[in-house]
Design an enzyme around this catalytic site. Structure first.
Site, PDB file in Angstrom:
ATOM      1  N   ARG A 291      67.480 -14.378  -6.539  1.00  0.00           N
ATOM      2  CA  ARG A 291      68.142 -13.309  -6.635  1.00  0.00           C
ATOM      3  C   ARG A 291      66.449 -13.153  -5.692  1.00  0.00           C
ATOM      4  NH1 ARG A 291      69.764  -8.245  -8.596  1.00  0.00           N
ATOM      5  NH2 ARG A 291      68.107  -6.208  -9.321  1.00  0.00           N
TER       6      ARG A 291
ATOM      7  N   ILE B  51      69.529  -2.316  -4.530  1.00  0.00           N
ATOM      8  CA  ILE B  51      69.755  -4.190  -5.474  1.00  0.00           C
ATOM      9  C   ILE B  51      70.252  -3.208  -6.532  1.00  0.00           C
ATOM     10  CG2 ILE B  51      67.906  -5.093  -5.483  1.00  0.00           C
ATOM     11  CD1 ILE B  51      69.181  -7.341  -5.723  1.00  0.00           C
ATOM     12  N   SER B  52      71.597  -3.650  -7.093  1.00  0.00           N
ATOM     13  CA  SER B  52      71.426  -3.285  -8.355  1.00  0.00           C
ATOM     14  C   SER B  52      71.484  -3.957  -9.331  1.00  0.00           C
ATOM     15  CB  SER B  52      73.998  -3.666  -8.336  1.00  0.00           C
ATOM     16  OG  SER B  52      74.341  -2.791  -7.529  1.00  0.00           O
ATOM     17  N   GLN B  53      71.027  -3.875 -10.508  1.00  0.00           N
ATOM     18  CA  GLN B  53      70.184  -4.422 -11.704  1.00  0.00           C
ATOM     19  C   GLN B  53      71.817  -5.591 -12.390  1.00  0.00           C
ATOM     20  OE1 GLN B  53      71.095  -0.946 -14.781  1.00  0.00           O
ATOM     21  NE2 GLN B  53      70.762  -2.979 -16.262  1.00  0.00           N
TER      22      GLN B  53
END
Ligand code: SAH
Length: 219
Positions: free
Chosen positions: A39, A65-67
């Site tokens: 990530r 960017i999503s959790q």
């Protein structure tokens, strides 16, 4: 270098254990994929040390960017099998795309901001994700030529479920999409069979806007 890699690997293991497994994600494919995809490489250099934190991060062009947990929840809801073909609307950083590509047969991803798509494409090439196909386009139209899909995931908030996307879902297919107001939505899981479409609400969430013909109109 080796030490950096080990550091991020440890952070990744902690992320999977303390943010994802602990909140009830049980699909072994999802846990394995998120334990594998680096990530930190999907965010800018300045944010790498925060990449495994329990929050979304900016990726430029006012997008995020999503959790990690949201990525896990949406991926699990798709109930992917290894032969499945998935459509993703909103490539963004490409992180969610890579997680999907670890599990599914092929991922078709559409992004409307060229800079973000180019960046993501570079990472996919570097890591030899040969099963990711990208398109620079308004994803609210879906990808008719490649339909139907076993799974459709929309990673931006829509005002309503675009009918055109539901039509590109195969019988037995699953779709995950945040639907609601500007910056607060309900995460919906839709399941399609011969009798119709069944909808389940997974909980509240907060995504950037899905901007396009069958989404929010551009300001
Ligand atoms: N899954 C991504 C989320 C990125 S944020 C990640 O974790 O990094 C949502 C993305 O959807 C943004 O990059 C935004 O540009 C994109 N987007 C918004 N509307 C879109 C549309 N109509 N078609 C394609 N992409 C869209």
């Amino acid at each position: 270098m080796q030490q950096e890699l080990l550091k991020y690997q440890r952070q990744r293991e902690n992320m999977v254990r303390d943010q994802i497994a602990v909140r009830g994600i049980t699909d072994p494919n999802v846990l394995a994929a998120m334990g594998k995809v680096p990530r930190h490489l999907f965010v800018g250099e300045a944010l790498m040390d925060q990449a495994y934190g329990d929050f979304p991060l900016p990726i430029g062009k006012e997008q995020t960017i999503s959790q990690p947990y949201i990525v896990a929840e949406m991926t699990q809801a798709l109930q992917l099998k290894k032969e499945d073909r998935v459509l993703e609307i909103g490539t963004g950083s490409g992180y969610q795309t890579a997680v999907l590509a670890e599990i599914a047969y092929r991922v078709y991803t559409v992004e409307r901001i060229r800079l973000l798509l180019d960046k993501a494409r570079k990472i996919f090439d570097t890591f030899h994700y040969h099963n990711i196909v990208t398109k620079y386009s308004d994803g609210t139209f879906g990808w008719a030529d490649e339909s139907p899909f076993d799974g459709i995931i929309v990673t931006a908030g829509a005002p309503q479920v675009p009918e055109i996307l539901l039509n590109q879902l195969a019988p037995g297919g699953r779709m995950v999409i945040p639907v609601g107001k500007n910056y607060s939505q309900e995460l919906l899981m839709l399941y399609k069979n011969d009798k119709g479409v069944h909808q389940t609400a997974l909980g509240g969430c907060r995504f950037v806007k899905l901007v396009g013909e069958h989404g929010w109109k551009e300001e």
